[in-house]
Structure formats: structure tokens, C-alpha cells
Design a protein around this motif. Structure first.
Motif, PDB file in Angstrom:
ATOM      1  N   MET A 132      45.487 -23.237 -69.568  1.00 31.25           N
ATOM      2  CA  MET A 132      44.962 -24.100 -71.338  1.00 31.25           C
ATOM      3  C   MET A 132      44.947 -25.552 -71.066  1.00 31.25           C
ATOM      4  O   MET A 132      44.401 -26.755 -71.213  1.00 31.25           O
ATOM      5  CB  MET A 132      44.798 -23.224 -72.242  1.00 31.25           C
ATOM      6  N   VAL A 133      45.843 -26.006 -71.867  1.00 31.82           N
ATOM      7  CA  VAL A 133      46.325 -27.552 -71.967  1.00 31.82           C
ATOM      8  C   VAL A 133      46.670 -28.334 -70.063  1.00 31.82           C
ATOM      9  O   VAL A 133      45.448 -29.467 -70.594  1.00 31.82           O
ATOM     10  CB  VAL A 133      48.058 -28.431 -72.416  1.00 31.82           C
ATOM     11  N   ILE A 134      46.555 -28.125 -69.752  1.00 32.43           N
ATOM     12  CA  ILE A 134      46.362 -29.275 -68.172  1.00 32.43           C
ATOM     13  C   ILE A 134      44.633 -28.730 -67.802  1.00 32.43           C
ATOM     14  O   ILE A 134      45.137 -29.962 -67.072  1.00 32.43           O
ATOM     15  CB  ILE A 134      47.078 -28.159 -66.761  1.00 32.43           C
ATOM     16  N   ASP A 135      44.593 -27.833 -68.015  1.00 31.85           N
ATOM     17  CA  ASP A 135      42.738 -27.464 -67.412  1.00 31.85           C
ATOM     18  C   ASP A 135      42.108 -29.071 -68.568  1.00 31.85           C
ATOM     19  O   ASP A 135      41.188 -29.419 -68.094  1.00 31.85           O
ATOM     20  CB  ASP A 135      41.992 -26.196 -67.956  1.00 31.85           C
ATOM     21  N   ASN A 136      42.986 -28.812 -70.161  1.00 32.52           N
ATOM     22  CA  ASN A 136      42.044 -29.802 -71.010  1.00 32.52           C
ATOM     23  C   ASN A 136      41.864 -31.399 -70.861  1.00 32.52           C
ATOM     24  O   ASN A 136      41.585 -32.333 -71.248  1.00 32.52           O
ATOM     25  CB  ASN A 136      42.356 -29.453 -72.631  1.00 32.52           C
ATOM     26  N   LEU A 137      43.323 -31.692 -70.107  1.00 36.18           N
ATOM     27  CA  LEU A 137      43.854 -32.957 -70.072  1.00 36.18           C
ATOM     28  C   LEU A 137      43.215 -33.403 -68.515  1.00 36.18           C
ATOM     29  O   LEU A 137      42.803 -34.344 -67.961  1.00 36.18           O
ATOM     30  CB  LEU A 137      45.595 -32.961 -70.088  1.00 36.18           C
ATOM     31  N   THR A 138      43.269 -32.501 -67.499  1.00 34.23           N
ATOM     32  CA  THR A 138      43.685 -32.464 -66.553  1.00 34.23           C
ATOM     33  C   THR A 138      41.927 -31.901 -66.010  1.00 34.23           C
ATOM     34  O   THR A 138      41.430 -32.838 -64.792  1.00 34.23           O
ATOM     35  CB  THR A 138      44.591 -32.888 -65.039  1.00 34.23           C
TER      36      THR A 138
END
Length: 185
Positions: A132-138
């Protein structure tokens, strides 16, 4: 944008234009070569950094595995010490040294299997927020994954390492004299 319409030109002018285009394309080829060389240097530098980081992480993982092995060995030695009377009883009713060793090896394998499965469970749970964090950032979704074969290999490594760490305690348990083991409290 203006459209380019070909004009009639004499042979000399056409040859001149062709030579000029060839010269320009040669310059473009030089620029392309320079960019490729710079790109290759950056990739080499990046590969060196990745190799150095991988080595450091591998060293840390190796130390962690060593510490875990010592911990498992310590737990098994305490188990052998606490179950000395049980070992004496088993030996007095006919259990061989190999049987005693098998009991402690089975216990060690169960510890390794349980630890490996718990590690896989924690990894699968952590994949959700990491993705989820990687999806939000990238904007790249579902990047943190654990392949099934990877999980199986990791559990097998966990069992193998705990089995290796439990060999010495199981041998010590098997070597205990039944008479002395029965006298212990």
C-alpha cells in the motif's frame, strides 16, 4: 507547423544535402555513443553499490542465523537438562540411544517448522501495508510479494538450520547414563 515541400534541385545541390545529412548523422552517432558510455558507467556504479549492499545484508543475515542457531542450541540444552529423569526412564524401559536422539531431533524439527511458518505468516501480513505504501508513493501496486516456492524454501531452511543446531543437544541426551539420569531431580 509549416509543411515541408520538396523543391526541385540540381544534382550538385542534392549531393551537397546528402553529404550534410551524412555528416550530421555521424555527429548523432557520436552523441549516441557518448550517452551509451555515460549510461554504462552509471549502471556499473549502481551495480557496485547494489553488490556492496547485498554483501552487507548477507553478512547481517549470516550473523542473525548464527545467533538463532546458538539460541536453538541453548533451548535444546535446557530441555535436555530438564528432562534428564525422563531420559533415564526411557532408557531403562528399553529405548536405545538412537531413540533418545530421535526424540530430541523431532522436537527440534517441530521448533524449526513452527518458526519458519510464523516467519512466513509475518511476511505475508507485512506485504499488505508495504504494498500500500509503495503504491501510494510510486503508483506501482502489489510489488511486495512472497512467491510460494520462496516460502517453501525459507521454511525448509528454517527446519534445516534448527536441526543442525539441535544435533549436539540430541547427542548429549543420547549419551546420558540411565542410572545417573534416574537419580537426578
Amino acid at each position: 507547423p509549416e509543411s515541408i515541400t520538396p523543391k526541385k534541385m540540381d544534382t550538385e545541390t542534392a549531393v551537397s544535402v546528402v553529404r550534410r545529412l551524412q555528416k550530421e548523422s555521424g555527429h548523432l552517432a557520436d552523441v549516441r555513443q557518448k550517452l551509451k558510455a555515460e549510461h554504462a558507467e552509471m549502471l556499473d556504479s549502481l551495480n557496485e553499490q547494489i553488490a556492496m549492499m547485498s554483501g552487507m545484508l548477507g553478512g547481517i543475515a549470516g550473523i542473525s542465523l548464527l545467533v538463532a542457531g546458538v539460541g536453538v542450541m541453548n533451548i535444546m540444552l535446557v530441555s535436555v537438562t530438564e528432562r534428564t529423569k525422563e531420559i533415564g526412564i526411557l532408557r531403562s524401559v528399553g529405548a536405545s540411544k538412537k531413540d533418545i536422539s530421535r526424540v530430541f531431533n523431532a522436537e527440534t524439527a517441530i521448533i524449526g517448522l513452527t518458526a519458519g511458518l510464523m516467519g512466513i505468516g509475518v511476511t505475508l501480513l507485512l506485504n499488505i501495508p508495504i504494498s500500500m505504501v509503495i503504491d501510494n508513493l510510486t503508483g506501482i501496486g502489489n510489488i511486495a510479494k512472497l512467491p510460494v516456492m520462496g516460502a517453501v524454501i525459507l521454511v525448509a531452511i528454517s527446519v534445516a538450520l534448527t536441526m543442525i543446531a539441535g544435533l549436539i543437544p540430541s547427542k548429549l541426551a543420547a549419551k546420558k547414563d540411565p542410572v545417573i539420569a534416574l537419580r537426578s531431580e
